[in-house]
Design a protein around this motif. Structure first.
Motif, PDB file in Angstrom:
ATOM      1  N   ASN A 143      -6.948  10.291   5.881  1.00 53.20           N
ATOM      2  CA  ASN A 143      -5.653   9.671   5.644  1.00 53.20           C
ATOM      3  C   ASN A 143      -4.704  10.541   4.842  1.00 53.20           C
ATOM      4  O   ASN A 143      -3.680  10.080   4.368  1.00 53.20           O
ATOM      5  N   SER A 152       0.868   5.647   0.330  1.00 52.85           N
ATOM      6  CA  SER A 152       0.074   6.763   0.821  1.00 52.85           C
ATOM      7  C   SER A 152       0.697   8.043   0.292  1.00 52.85           C
ATOM      8  O   SER A 152       1.739   8.015  -0.367  1.00 52.85           O
ATOM      9  N   GLN A 164       2.915  -0.740   6.198  1.00 53.35           N
ATOM     10  CA  GLN A 164       2.191  -1.999   6.076  1.00 53.35           C
ATOM     11  C   GLN A 164       3.041  -2.975   5.261  1.00 53.35           C
ATOM     12  O   GLN A 164       3.471  -2.609   4.182  1.00 53.35           O
ATOM     13  N   THR A 166       0.195   2.981  11.509  1.00 47.27           N
ATOM     14  CA  THR A 166      -0.035   4.313  10.981  1.00 47.27           C
ATOM     15  C   THR A 166       0.845   5.299  11.725  1.00 47.27           C
ATOM     16  O   THR A 166       0.682   5.485  12.926  1.00 47.27           O
ATOM     17  N   GLN A 198       1.704   5.098   5.805  1.00 46.95           N
ATOM     18  CA  GLN A 198       1.243   3.734   6.006  1.00 46.95           C
ATOM     19  C   GLN A 198       2.439   2.801   6.057  1.00 46.95           C
ATOM     20  O   GLN A 198       3.134   2.645   5.057  1.00 46.95           O
ATOM     21  N   GLN A 205      -1.774  -2.515   9.526  1.00 46.15           N
ATOM     22  CA  GLN A 205      -0.877  -1.407   9.228  1.00 46.15           C
ATOM     23  C   GLN A 205      -0.513  -0.629  10.475  1.00 46.15           C
ATOM     24  O   GLN A 205      -1.303  -0.502  11.403  1.00 46.15           O
ATOM     25  N   ASN A 208       0.851  -1.186   0.000  1.00 41.15           N
ATOM     26  CA  ASN A 208       0.000   0.000   0.000  1.00 41.15           C
ATOM     27  C   ASN A 208       0.886   1.235   0.000  1.00 41.15           C
ATOM     28  O   ASN A 208       1.916   1.246   0.653  1.00 41.15           O
TER      29      ASN A 208
END
Ligand SMILES: *[C@@H]1O[C@H](CO)[C@@H](O)[C@H](O)[C@H]1NC(C)=O
Ligand SMILES: *[C@@H]1O[C@H](CO)[C@@H](O)[C@H](O)[C@H]1NC(C)=O
Ligand SMILES: *[C@@H]1O[C@H](CO)[C@@H](O)[C@H](O)[C@H]1NC(C)=O
Ligand SMILES: *[C@@H]1O[C@H](CO)[C@@H](O)[C@H](O)[C@H]1NC(C)=O
Ligand SMILES: *[C@@H]1O[C@H](CO)[C@@H](O)[C@H](O)[C@H]1NC(C)=O
Ligand SMILES: *[C@@H]1O[C@H](CO)[C@@H](O)[C@H](O)[C@H]1NC(C)=O
Ligand SMILES: *[C@@H]1O[C@H](CO)[C@@H](O)[C@H](O)[C@H]1NC(C)=O
Ligand SMILES: *[C@@H]1O[C@H](CO)[C@@H](O)[C@H](O)[C@H]1NC(C)=O
Ligand SMILES: *[C@@H]1O[C@H](CO)[C@@H](O)[C@H](O)[C@H]1NC(C)=O
Ligand SMILES: *[C@@H]1O[C@H](CO)[C@@H](O)[C@H](O)[C@H]1NC(C)=O
Ligand SMILES: *[C@@H]1O[C@H](CO)[C@@H](O)[C@H](O)[C@H]1NC(C)=O
Ligand SMILES: *[C@@H]1O[C@H](CO)[C@@H](O)[C@H](O)[C@H]1NC(C)=O
Length: 654
Positions: free
Chosen positions: A398, A248, A405, A426, A403, A424, A246
């Motif tokens: 967000n 971000s 993860q 954060t 992130q 995840q 993922n």
């Protein structure tokens, strides 16, 4: 998800982007290849290591080492740090002796004092430096302090100067904008502030006149138009996504930031933060250990408060001393599928997740907001639309997170870990809990730090000056038995007292009397940003500074550190040395030299308060006198680096 598809289209078709645009994206031209080929070997020799196994921005699975990576309890220092410290503490002896001698405390023989304790490391002063957040303001003001403390800066070891303190320090911590400074110095092989500021031909490092919206100027090694700059970033981030991670907004932010901070082609997409531990000067213990700080956000919440879990990054590990997570992951292997504190036999090991720019971006997610200003810039509408799509995609909650993860602490310490059940981790800007000075790694009792020189460039007041809020926050946290977990801190007065007594306008020592603290705690030398020679209170969200303004603010930070080159107090260097020695004097029973007693009377907060509400806005007067921003305001002679290689690259580009 191909958020930047339109940029790629732009890169593929000249007509779409306008005939004037130089578009060099995925398939570098022969010139770029030649420049990179020349720069390559140098880069490998001189920078932190571009050691991501993918060779690019994406993390990549690797064979697990024989001892599979595990999460360890935060009950002690890591074995890595412990063995590094044996080298480092020894390595600081000579620089510290030389620094203390130059600081010239009258009636005190630094050399014989240090010789008397050099075989007893626990008696030797243990020095930490901390540089607050506050965007480019904090980077520049903090840089001035580090330049003053660095014996490599021109003139910094002359009389009245404090150069050499950096060489005597064990640790250097940064957070958010201060983390850009620390991260930039360390990913560039512990370059001096002076060298980073002066740059070199073809490098976009510290060129803050080219905002992150535009990308670097189109010359030298980095031939990029704004469109190809964006498309390069997009391509890099999508390699991470294509590898199954993922992403971000922090990935984009960290990549953009890196062009200014990491002196390597395209901001060094394959440089990892853990590679700092592999640099020979770090391994030998000849430079201090860097820390970056981030806050954890509990799943399902958007609130970050003083009881949020604080995380530190160091070259070996990512983790937290707090009673919540209370564990550390080996940074090199973050990105592996940890579960219950181990990488299970069917789980894979991964390296390259701790990309250096991503780590710096993680500590400064507040500045994801820079990307929200995109509409006010002159970049092409297509690019603006793409960013808007990206932001909408992420959702408002967000926009300001990083992130991490897979979560390395999944299933670890289930009883107290707030993220034990979350895929995840954060992480957000390290200043969001109010502790804008990265004291956290330095007040952990296991580290036994004696003194912290704490540079505060926070924008607490209306006009962006600090008022002690960050110290108040750390003090408050140290009083909360559920979260402090053994971290004692000197008592700190309220912010009105800071302003009324001028504690935010000149250096102040807190915790001078070690017996008046609830546990072992360092002495804090608080160095607040104030106007010495220029108005260094520029807005946190100003993304662009020309070289003159940059140099003036760096110079102002230098004046903060030296009290106007000693003009405001000729005894200041001796007083700094007294602060560094104070806890050591306690331990050895040494009689405090008279000059130190006078220093402590002058600089220690003596417990007086004046909580009368401050009327009106705080507008401090110049402490030395404003310099003209028309002329050069440099630290020393500016060097136009035109080395053989730079010249050769230039020729190739003709
Ligand atoms: C940290 O220590 C472990 C265990 O001794 C060792 O395998 C690893 O190489 C060390 N890491 C670094 C970066 O030195
Ligand atoms: C301590 O450092 C000195 C040089 O600063 C070096 O000669 C010596 O070998 C070191 N000792 C240890 C135990 O590392
Ligand atoms: C700075 O200090 C280091 C460590 O003591 C020393 O090796 C170096 O020669 C010094 N550099 C200058 C320019 O004084
Ligand atoms: C940037 O990198 C180039 C190539 O490795 C090097 O020649 C130059 O000295 C570096 N500049 C700075 C400011 O570190
Ligand atoms: C102390 O921290 C705990 C847990 O982190 C929190 O629930 C509590 O409200 C805090 N107490 C105060 C007085 O802030
Ligand atoms: C932190 O403390 C506040 C009160 O100060 C409390 O409302 C909140 O629940 C606490 N958060 C956590 C995660 O403990
Ligand atoms: C810190 O927290 C851990 C985990 O909750 C606990 O085991 C440890 O005793 C605490 N340390 C101190 C000094 O309170
Ligand atoms: C930019 O402007 C467009 C149209 O005016 C708007 O829809 C979009 O939300 C704005 N983007 C941002 C990041 O504010
Ligand atoms: C901890 O939590 C994880 C994830 O919910 C779970 O799979 C695991 O069994 C738990 N471990 C323990 C020791 O309770
Ligand atoms: C100090 O800064 C805090 C945080 O911005 C602010 O709320 C407070 O009003 C300020 N107080 C003074 C006296 O400046
Ligand atoms: C000593 O500690 C008390 C609280 O225990 C505090 O009120 C006082 O201000 C402290 N004095 C100094 C000089 O820090
Ligand atoms: C450096 O020191 C020399 C000698 O004291 C002085 O002439 C020169 O102006 C100083 N340079 C700067 C930039 O302060």
């Amino acid at each position: 998800m191909k958020l930047f598809a339109a940029v790629s289209a732009c890169a593929a078709s000249l007509t779409l982007c306008g005939a004037n645009t130089i578009v060099l994206a995925r398939n570098p031209s022969p010139e770029v290849f030649a420049a990179e080929a020349l720069a390559g070997p140098l880069t490998a020799l001189k920078r932190a290591l571009p050691n991501s196994p993918s060779g690019g921005y994406a993390p990549k699975p690797v064979d697990c080492p024989a001892n599979r990576p595990t999460i360890r309890k935060a009950s002690s220092l890591s074995p890595n740090e412990t063995s590094w410290l044996e080298l480092r503490r020894n390595y600081t002896l000579d620089p510290m002796t030389s620094w203390l001698s130059r600081m010239n405390i009258s009636g005190f023989d630094a050399t014989s004092y240090m010789n008397g304790i050099r075989n007893n490391v626990s008696a030797v002063p243990n020095i930490g430096l901390a540089v607050s957040g506050g965007g480019y303001r904090a980077l520049m003001n903090g840089a001035g302090f580090l330049a003053a403390a660095d014996n490599r800066t021109n003139n910094a070891t002359n009389t009245g100067q404090i150069g050499g303190l950096l060489q005597a320090a064990t640790y250097v911590a940064g957070l958010s904008g201060g983390g850009w400074l620390v991260g930039s110095i360390y990913t560039n092989n512990f370059s001096s502030v002076q060298d980073l500021r002066d740059g070199s031909k073809g490098s976009s490092v510290w060129q803050f006149g080219n905002s992150i919206f535009e990308g670097p100027a189109s010359d030298g090694i980095q031939i990029l138009s704004t469109a190809s700059y964006f498309s390069t970033i997009q391509d890099e981030v999508s390699t991470k996504e294509d590898a199954g991670y993922n992403t971000s907004i922090t990935d984009y932010w960290g990549r953009a930031l890196s062009y200014q901070l990491v002196n390597a082609t395209n901001g060094g997409p394959s440089y990892t933060f853990s590679s700092i531990a592999l640099e020979p000067n770090f391994q030998s213990g000849s430079i201090p250990m860097p820390f970056l700080v981030s806050d954890g956000r509990t799943p399902g919440t958007t609130i970050v408060s003083l009881n949020s879990t604080v995380y530190e990054f160091n070259p070996f590990e990512l983790g937290s001393w707090d009673p919540t997570t209370y564990g550390f992951a080996p940074l090199q292997y973050v990105g592996s599928n940890f579960s219950g504190g181990v990488v299970p036999s069917d789980g894979s090991c991964v390296e390259g997740f701790d990309q250096a720019g991503f780590v710096m971006g993680t500590s400064s997610t507040l500045f994801n907001q820079f990307l929200l200003q995109i509409n006010t810039t002159a970049i092409p509408q297509t690019l603006k639309n793409i960013f808007t799509d990206l932001l909408n995609d992420l959702g408002e909650d967000n926009n300001d997170i990083a992130q991490w993860q897979p979560n390395p602490f999944l299933g670890y310490n289930n009883a107290t870990n707030r993220n034990f059940d979350s895929q995840q981790l954060t992480l957000v800007d390290g200043g969001e809990d109010g502790q804008n000075i990265p004291l956290y790694p330095l007040i952990q009792p296991q580290r036994h730090v004696d003194v912290i020189f704490a540079v505060d460039s926070s924008a607490d007041t209306t006009y962006n000056w600090p008022n002690g809020t960050s110290l108040v926050a750390t003090y408050q946290r140290s009083l909360n038995n559920t979260i402090e977990n053994g971290t004692a801190f000197p008592s700190i007065p309220d912010q009105n007292t800071f302003v009324n007594l001028g504690l935010n306008n000149r250096p102040t020592f807190f915790g001078c009397n070690s017996s008046n603290i609830t546990g072992p705690a360092p002495l804090i030398v608080y160095l607040p940003n104030a106007p010495y020679i220029t108005l260094s209170n520029v807005s946190t969200f100003d993304p662009e500074y020309n070289d003159t303004q940059r140099d003036a603010i760096i110079r102002n930070g230098y004046e903060v550190a030296t009290l106007g080159n000693g003009t405001l107090d000729a005894q200041w260097p001796a007083c700094m040395a007294c602060a560094a020695l104070s806890r050591s004097f306690d331990r050895t029973g040494m009689k405090v030299p008279d000059q130190c007693t006078q220093c402590f009377e002058r600089y220690c907060w003596n417990g007086t308060t004046d909580a009368t509400p401050v009327a009106g806005n705080y507008t401090p007067a110049f402490k030395v006198g404003a310099v003209s921003l028309g002329g050069a305001a440099g630290l020393g002679v500016r060097v136009g680096m035109v080395g053989v290689v730079a010249f050769a690259v230039g020729m190739l580009l003709l």
